[in-house]
Every structure is written in C-alpha cells, then in structure tokens.
Design a protein around this motif. Structure first.
Motif, PDB file in Angstrom:
ATOM      1  N   TYR A  16       0.773  -1.237   0.000  1.00  0.00           N
ATOM      2  CA  TYR A  16       0.000   0.000   0.000  1.00  0.00           C
ATOM      3  C   TYR A  16       0.811   1.300   0.000  1.00  0.00           C
ATOM      4  O   TYR A  16       0.247   2.364  -0.255  1.00  0.00           O
ATOM      5  CB  TYR A  16      -0.947   0.012   1.212  1.00  0.00           C
ATOM      6  CG  TYR A  16      -1.974  -1.097   1.146  1.00  0.00           C
ATOM      7  CD1 TYR A  16      -3.039  -1.033   0.252  1.00  0.00           C
ATOM      8  CD2 TYR A  16      -1.853  -2.226   1.951  1.00  0.00           C
ATOM      9  CE1 TYR A  16      -3.980  -2.047   0.177  1.00  0.00           C
ATOM     10  CE2 TYR A  16      -2.794  -3.256   1.883  1.00  0.00           C
ATOM     11  CZ  TYR A  16      -3.849  -3.159   0.991  1.00  0.00           C
ATOM     12  OH  TYR A  16      -4.764  -4.170   0.904  1.00  0.00           O
ATOM     13  N   LYS A  66       3.411   4.175  -1.346  1.00  0.00           N
ATOM     14  CA  LYS A  66       3.837   4.677  -2.645  1.00  0.00           C
ATOM     15  C   LYS A  66       5.091   5.525  -2.491  1.00  0.00           C
ATOM     16  O   LYS A  66       5.521   5.833  -1.388  1.00  0.00           O
ATOM     17  CB  LYS A  66       2.719   5.518  -3.276  1.00  0.00           C
ATOM     18  CG  LYS A  66       1.428   4.767  -3.566  1.00  0.00           C
ATOM     19  CD  LYS A  66       0.403   5.710  -4.184  1.00  0.00           C
ATOM     20  CE  LYS A  66      -0.894   4.983  -4.501  1.00  0.00           C
ATOM     21  NZ  LYS A  66      -1.906   5.906  -5.095  1.00  0.00           N
ATOM     22  N   GLY A  67       5.642   5.919  -3.628  1.00  0.00           N
ATOM     23  CA  GLY A  67       6.801   6.805  -3.623  1.00  0.00           C
ATOM     24  C   GLY A  67       8.007   6.178  -2.966  1.00  0.00           C
ATOM     25  O   GLY A  67       8.219   4.954  -3.046  1.00  0.00           O
ATOM     26  N   GLY A  77       7.473   3.331  -0.562  1.00  0.00           N
ATOM     27  CA  GLY A  77       7.148   2.081  -1.227  1.00  0.00           C
ATOM     28  C   GLY A  77       8.366   1.309  -1.673  1.00  0.00           C
ATOM     29  O   GLY A  77       8.265   0.122  -1.998  1.00  0.00           O
TER      30      GLY A  77
END
Length: 430
Positions: free
Chosen positions: A184, A186-187, A190
């Motif tokens: 789950y 991001k960026g 993640g």
C-alpha cells in the motif's frame, strides 16, 4: 543483451543511481537485511562481529569491481564454513581460519580460469530449467526452518530453547506490517518496505520487552575492530588441516553462487553467465574471500536475503549495493550502532525472512511456469521431486572432512538425473 538494455519492469535498474536520502534508505535496507546473518557467523565462531561487517563490505566492493559493476549482489559471512571454522578456531586459532579462507578463495580463482578457458555454454545443458527451478526453490525453502525457529524459540543461557508466544506475536506482526507496507505504500516509502518492517518490528519488540538494551548502553560510540592481519598481528603458518578441511567446502558454496546467479538472471532479465561471464563472477567471489580472510573476517558468499530484497523492491542498482557495502564498513567502527543492530531480536528477522525466503522459492516456481515444464512427464516429475526432498530435507553425504548436504547435494542429484534419465519413460513410449 546490448549495453543499452534497461529492464522495463524495475524501479531502478543495475546502472541507475538514486539520489540523496533515497540512496541512503535503500542501502540501509540491504544493510539491515544482511546484518543478522553476517554477524551471526562470527559470533558462533568466535570472531569479532565488527571485523565481519567490515570484511563483508570490503568483499562486496571487490566483487562489484571485478564484475565491472554489472551484478547487484551483496556478499556476507558464509554459513557453509561454520563447523570447519569452529574446529579450526578451537585447535589453532584465527590464523588457521585465515589460511582456510585464502585457500577457498584460491579454489574459486582456479575454477574461474578453467571456466574462462572452456567457456560457460555447458551450463545451459548441465542446468536446464527442470533442474534450475527446483534448486532455486530449495535455496529459499531450505532456509524456512531457520526463520520458523527464530520466530518461535527463545535461546536460554544454558543453551536450551524455550517456546515463546511473545516471539511468535512479534514475528507475525512484523510480517503483517511488512506486507502492508509492500502493498500500500507509494513513492520513496514504497521502495523500502523491508527497512520499515524491521524498524516497526524493533519498536514492537521493545514494547514486548524482548530487546536487551544493556549492551547498547555499555557500547562505545567509536570502536576499532580487532583486525587480524598476517605479518602484523600474527605470523602466518601452514595449517594442512585448514586446507584439507575448508578447500572442499568451496565447491559447495560454488553451487550456491551459481544458484544465486540463476535467480539474478531471472530478476534482472540478463545472462550474467555470459556478461560479465561466470569466470568473472567466480573470480570476484574468490578474491572477496581472500580479502575477507586477510583482514580477519570469515569467508564471504552472495546472500539470498539481499536477492529477496531486490525481488520485492524491484530496485536492482549496484550503487545501492555498493552503498550498503560502504555503510557496513563504517558500521564496523561504530560500536553503539553495531550494538543497536545486534540487539534486533530473532523474531523481527524471522518476520522479514518469511517474505524474503519465500520470494526466492517463488522465483524457482516461476522458472518452471515460464518454461512450461510438463510434470505429466515422469522424467521431469522425478528430477524435481528428488531435488526438493533432498535439498529441503538436508540430506548429508560425508566422507572424512568433505561433506555435501542440502542444496549442494540436491543440485548434484538433479544434474545426474538430468544427464542419465531418458527423455521418456518406457510407459510413456508404449
């Protein structure tokens, strides 16, 4: 592959360089991943863990240099030599281990020269997908019991193990959080789910009261490892026992080396057997072992744990691996930080390992699927079955000081069955 090839399925490919804090975070992730295993070996043998950290980092840089920065592999302390090193340490001390490490490195160099002369095309015939797939599965699944034991048992001072529900809770919570982070976030976050999982798992372990913080309080901020250097801290001597005991084990770790290359080939969509060449990868591993031995560390080998990180994060940059190597060398001198990382309890490492080892095993399964191996053929079914049971079961064949077990023996059986079994069973040709 040509020089312009870039794997489209990754976040950072082999030659991609991350910037600033992202680079630090990605390298720290690899550092934390390899740390537990790298320092466990010297602890079991009686070698300074700080030296093992330094030598693993230095050995990794040597490997990256020899392989022209084309293979994202981290080299840490090898478990294959533990029993031999324990015996040598008891009988003759570190100088004997150093000679053994140099000897194993020389074996690698000799084999690399043979491969350079004879080529490596024979590997495709010797190790087809029906052998490679199950062997790669064994690499991951063969470590599964270690992860499970770390998650369940507390080591007592008397050497016994106590089943501990707190340990299981910490391991499972670490596993759950790492899965959530991986799915789950991001960026940048993640890209470092493993590091975040370890940090959160450590905090949970603190709350459960299973972290010993006393060594952290007592540790100095700066501590120079007790390097063991020939002609400086000791006088080299010829130990025949060290040579006879450790040299044969080099062939066992070579099997592991080739197995890890198989996984890396699949992950990176390259053929490292051809470029930079198996001779260079073996030479890099051998020189790394020699360098590690000359500064006082145990022999090193490529780490499946870090390959698992590559697979999960899809970050294959050699700059990230090199950064982890430099951090490991620096960490060898920072007593306080070394103490903190050494205090990471087994259940936290176990929670991460459930994913890392599983990813490696799944990579082997993917090899079988991608190559459409037909298990209705008895030949394929028999080869895979023997490899899996022999490798995961830990069958051992020992003659004197020479022992083949687990993955090494499973690979040997797989190769022999592939060579001698006919393409079809008689019942299939009737």
């Amino acid at each position: 592959m040509n020089k312009e090839f870039r794997n489209p399925d990754v976040v950072l490919d082999i030659k991609d360089k991350p910037n600033g804090i992202k680079w630090l975070g990605l390298s720290l992730q690899h550092l934390f991943t390899m740390f537990g295993a790298t320092v466990l070996v010297p602890i079991l043998v009686g070698i300074n863990p700080g030296i093992a950290l330094f030598s693993s980092g230095l050995g990794t840089l040597v490997y990256l240099f020899v392989t022209k920065g084309k293979i994202p592999a981290y080299l840490g302390s090898s478990f294959a030599f533990i029993a031999a090193m324990q015996m040598l340490m008891k009988d003759a001390g570190y100088p004997a281990i150093a000679l053994g490490a140099v000897t194993t490195g020389m074996v690698y160099l000799i084999v690399s020269l043979i491969v350079k002369k004879a080529g490596s095309a024979w590997l495709d015939r010797l190790l087809p997908p029906i052998v490679v797939g199950p062997v790669v599965m064994v690499i991951g699944l063969g470590l599964a019991a270690n992860a499970a034991n770390q998650a369940m048992y507390q080591n007592l001072p008397n050497g016994e193990q106590l089943y501990n529900v707190k340990y299981i809770a910490v391991a499972l919570l670490t596993l759950l959080l790492t899965i959530v982070f991986n799915m789950y976030l991001k960026g940048f976050l993640g890209l470092i789910p493993i590091l975040l999982g370890i940090v959160c798992g450590y905090v949970i372990a603190l709350l459960f009261g299973i972290v010993d913080i006393e060594p952290i309080k007592e540790a100095a901020w700066f501590a120079v490892p007790n390097f063991q250097v020939p002609f400086v801290t000791y006088s080299p001597k010829l130990y025949i026992t060290a040579i006879v005991t450790m040299a044969p084990i080099a062939f066992v770790t070579m099997t592991e080396h080739i197995g890890h290359l198989m996984v890396l080939n699949k992950l990176t969509k390259r053929n490292f057997y051809e470029n930079p060449g198996l001779n260079r990868t073996l030479m890099g591993d051998g020189l790394a072992q020699i360098v590690a031995g000359l500064v006082g560390g145990p022999p090193v080998t490529s780490y499946g744990e870090n390959i698992g990180v590559l697979a999960i994060t899809r970050v294959h940059s050699v700059f990230v691996i090199g950064g982890a190597a430099v951090l490991a060398m620096v960490l060898g001198f920072v007593g306080k930080l070394t103490a903190i990382i050494q205090s990471i309890p087994g259940p936290v490492i176990a929670g991460i390992s459930f994913i890392l080892f599983g990813v490696i095993a799944s990579s082997g399964l993917k090899i079988l699927i991608d190559n459409k191996i037909d298990f209705n053929k008895k030949r394929n079914l028999l080869i895979a079955s023997v490899i899996l049971v022999v490798g995961i079961g830990g069958l051992t064949f020992q003659v004197g000081p020479v022992a083949l077990s687990g993955m090494a023996l499973a690979t040997l059986f797989g190769i022999l069955l592939n060579v001698f079994l006919p393409e079809n069973a008689k019942s299939e040709t009737e």
